[in-house]
Design a protein around this motif. Sequence first.
Motif, PDB file in Angstrom:
ATOM      1  N   LEU A   1      84.875 -36.991  45.854  1.00 32.77           N
ATOM      2  CA  LEU A   1      84.760 -37.676  44.562  1.00 32.77           C
ATOM      3  C   LEU A   1      83.551 -38.598  44.525  1.00 32.77           C
ATOM      4  CD1 LEU A   1      88.514 -38.488  43.789  1.00 32.77           C
ATOM      5  CD2 LEU A   1      87.116 -36.588  42.953  1.00 32.77           C
ATOM      6  N   ALA A   2      83.117 -39.088  45.685  1.00 30.72           N
ATOM      7  CA  ALA A   2      81.920 -39.935  45.734  1.00 30.72           C
ATOM      8  C   ALA A   2      80.655 -39.170  45.346  1.00 30.72           C
ATOM      9  CB  ALA A   2      81.766 -40.532  47.132  1.00 30.72           C
ATOM     10  N   LEU A   3      80.727 -37.834  45.349  1.00 28.85           N
ATOM     11  CA  LEU A   3      79.590 -37.016  44.934  1.00 28.85           C
ATOM     12  C   LEU A   3      79.411 -36.999  43.418  1.00 28.85           C
ATOM     13  CD1 LEU A   3      80.214 -33.963  47.313  1.00 28.85           C
ATOM     14  CD2 LEU A   3      78.553 -35.813  47.646  1.00 28.85           C
ATOM     15  N   GLY A   4      80.410 -37.505  42.682  1.00 28.26           N
ATOM     16  CA  GLY A   4      80.314 -37.576  41.224  1.00 28.26           C
ATOM     17  C   GLY A   4      80.557 -36.273  40.503  1.00 28.26           C
ATOM     18  N   PRO A   5      81.576 -35.479  40.896  1.00 35.89           N
ATOM     19  CA  PRO A   5      81.801 -34.192  40.235  1.00 35.89           C
ATOM     20  C   PRO A   5      82.515 -34.334  38.897  1.00 35.89           C
ATOM     21  CG  PRO A   5      83.511 -34.565  41.849  1.00 35.89           C
ATOM     22  CD  PRO A   5      82.554 -35.726  41.976  1.00 35.89           C
ATOM     23  N   SER A   6      82.425 -33.292  38.090  1.00 30.72           N
ATOM     24  CA  SER A   6      83.282 -33.172  36.905  1.00 30.72           C
ATOM     25  C   SER A   6      84.701 -32.861  37.360  1.00 30.72           C
ATOM     26  CB  SER A   6      82.795 -32.043  35.999  1.00 30.72           C
ATOM     27  OG  SER A   6      81.505 -32.304  35.504  1.00 30.72           O
ATOM     28  N   LYS A   7      85.683 -33.363  36.603  1.00 30.42           N
ATOM     29  CA  LYS A   7      87.085 -33.034  36.828  1.00 30.42           C
ATOM     30  C   LYS A   7      87.567 -32.199  35.642  1.00 30.42           C
ATOM     31  CE  LYS A   7      88.208 -37.303  39.356  1.00 30.42           C
ATOM     32  NZ  LYS A   7      89.076 -38.517  39.358  1.00 30.42           N
ATOM     33  N   SER A   8      88.062 -31.009  35.934  1.00 29.59           N
ATOM     34  CA  SER A   8      88.484 -30.096  34.873  1.00 29.59           C
ATOM     35  C   SER A   8      90.004 -30.012  34.845  1.00 29.59           C
ATOM     36  CB  SER A   8      87.896 -28.701  35.099  1.00 29.59           C
ATOM     37  OG  SER A   8      86.482 -28.759  35.101  1.00 29.59           O
ATOM     38  N   ARG A   9      90.601 -30.474  33.746  1.00 25.49           N
ATOM     39  CA  ARG A   9      92.061 -30.534  33.655  1.00 25.49           C
ATOM     40  C   ARG A   9      92.674 -29.367  32.888  1.00 25.49           C
ATOM     41  NH1 ARG A   9      90.214 -35.745  34.122  1.00 25.49           N
ATOM     42  NH2 ARG A   9      91.401 -37.025  35.611  1.00 25.49           N
ATOM     43  N   TYR A  10      91.833 -28.491  32.337  1.00 29.68           N
ATOM     44  CA  TYR A  10      92.333 -27.371  31.539  1.00 29.68           C
ATOM     45  C   TYR A  10      91.735 -26.057  32.038  1.00 29.68           C
ATOM     46  CZ  TYR A  10      94.123 -30.702  28.106  1.00 29.68           C
ATOM     47  OH  TYR A  10      94.811 -31.718  27.481  1.00 29.68           O
TER      48      TYR A  10
END
Length: 487
Positions: free
Chosen positions: A69-78
């Motif tokens: 998460l420290a890499l700054g990724p997108s989080k996709s919830r769908y």
Amino acid sequence: MSTSIEKADVVIVGSRCAGTAAAVPLARAGLKVIVVDKGGFPSDTLSTHVLVPNGVQELQFMGALDGILALGPSKSRYLTVRDGDVEIIERFRPFSGIDYALCIPRDQQDAVLVQAARDAGAEIRERTKVEQVVWRDGRAVGVRCKARDGEYEIHAELVIGADGRRSRVAGEVGAWTPYRASKNGRGFVFRYLDDPLGADAPDALEIFRADGEQVLVLPSCPAGRTLVVNMTDAAAIQAYRSDFHAQWQGMLDRNPALKARVGDATNAGKPRMTDDLTAYYRRSCGPGWVLAGDAGHFKDPTTGNGMRDALKFGRLLGEAVATSLHDPAGLDTDRLDAALRKWEAARDADTISTYHWGNRESRPGATSPLVREVLRTFVGDDRPNLSDTFNRARPVENVISPKRLVIGLVRSLRAPGADRKAILKEVWGELPMELSLRRHRLLDGFRSTRPTSTERAGWSVGTPHSAPSYRAAAVDEGLAAAAEPAA
């Protein structure tokens, strides 16, 4: 000339998903774990790069999620699926409180996994090549390594081969040729690019189906970068190699919804592609050795489950081995081998449904009216249903259930202008697959070689690096001298 020998409890060959996931619980249990990898990190590898919540939780279990998460990724919830006039939007089922998917480039992800294994106490040796597995009394007892400073052996109670599809360990232990496999009708092509929608991009893993192709748009890392993957006919890969840009533009032109989504993307990365995607199961354990991750089992990447399985069953392998090696009564090799066999059987039971699904999805060709109507049964409900097939919350055949299949069949037959003869012919062709995959999952025994209708002949996994050497382990001269009777 004597051979230098090191001792460990476990030696692991390969330090990506499966290797690091196995190393963490072993090292946490206080065992001496040495992991060797012929490459260095960070480095890339061919992969679809995506983990849905069921896989992301594995990063949390091994202590790697904070670093990811420290890499700054997108989080996709769908998850969204678009196929003609069918549009499905579902929210992912959470696992361990995690309700999002991640898509991390492998050079970034795997470096974090290696660090997590080191933090747990495992020793990771990069740029160290395994030449051979070494044996004593018919049992694998270590590996012979080659590094810049010469050759040496690492002796251990267990050798874990986590070295991928072209596994040297699999060849060395005589398990190279799968006991069941299927030729894949699809290849895949991918590249990273800057998302043209920027902050307005959907919070979703998107699948665009058109003209026989399945194209995935996967928000990636750092946020704002996106991975686009085309699961296309394997026969088209050579055309991509000859003129990539023309083929990529043709993919966009054939799929207006996809073109509207990413057609204006900029800063595109280097394209990667392959048509070498045979799905298989190898015999994955024996006396003193075990194969983890793609070394033992591989399924079509359209299922999005390869890394999840490598992480999960790498962890479960590490836990099972740690328990066996910490037995208060001492090491019992029969008990260890039984634990490895039990682990392999559990892996197969968990993955077999998805293996068959991948074999069916890897058939190239446009979506039929029957399949489209089955997909339509998922429209209008954002609760986890179709997405559970990727999330492994339920077996695929329980999600795409007989009820949905019947509803889809009735709707397709009743549609204006329906070619009922073609639809019924398709049903007649699909029915053996439905029956045989259920039979295999529920009735066939461990390491069954009984064929199923989802598998296609003509597969190949190539040739091993060399024939098994069955090299005898070097003798520890110090121990040998101590064992000699006094004069």
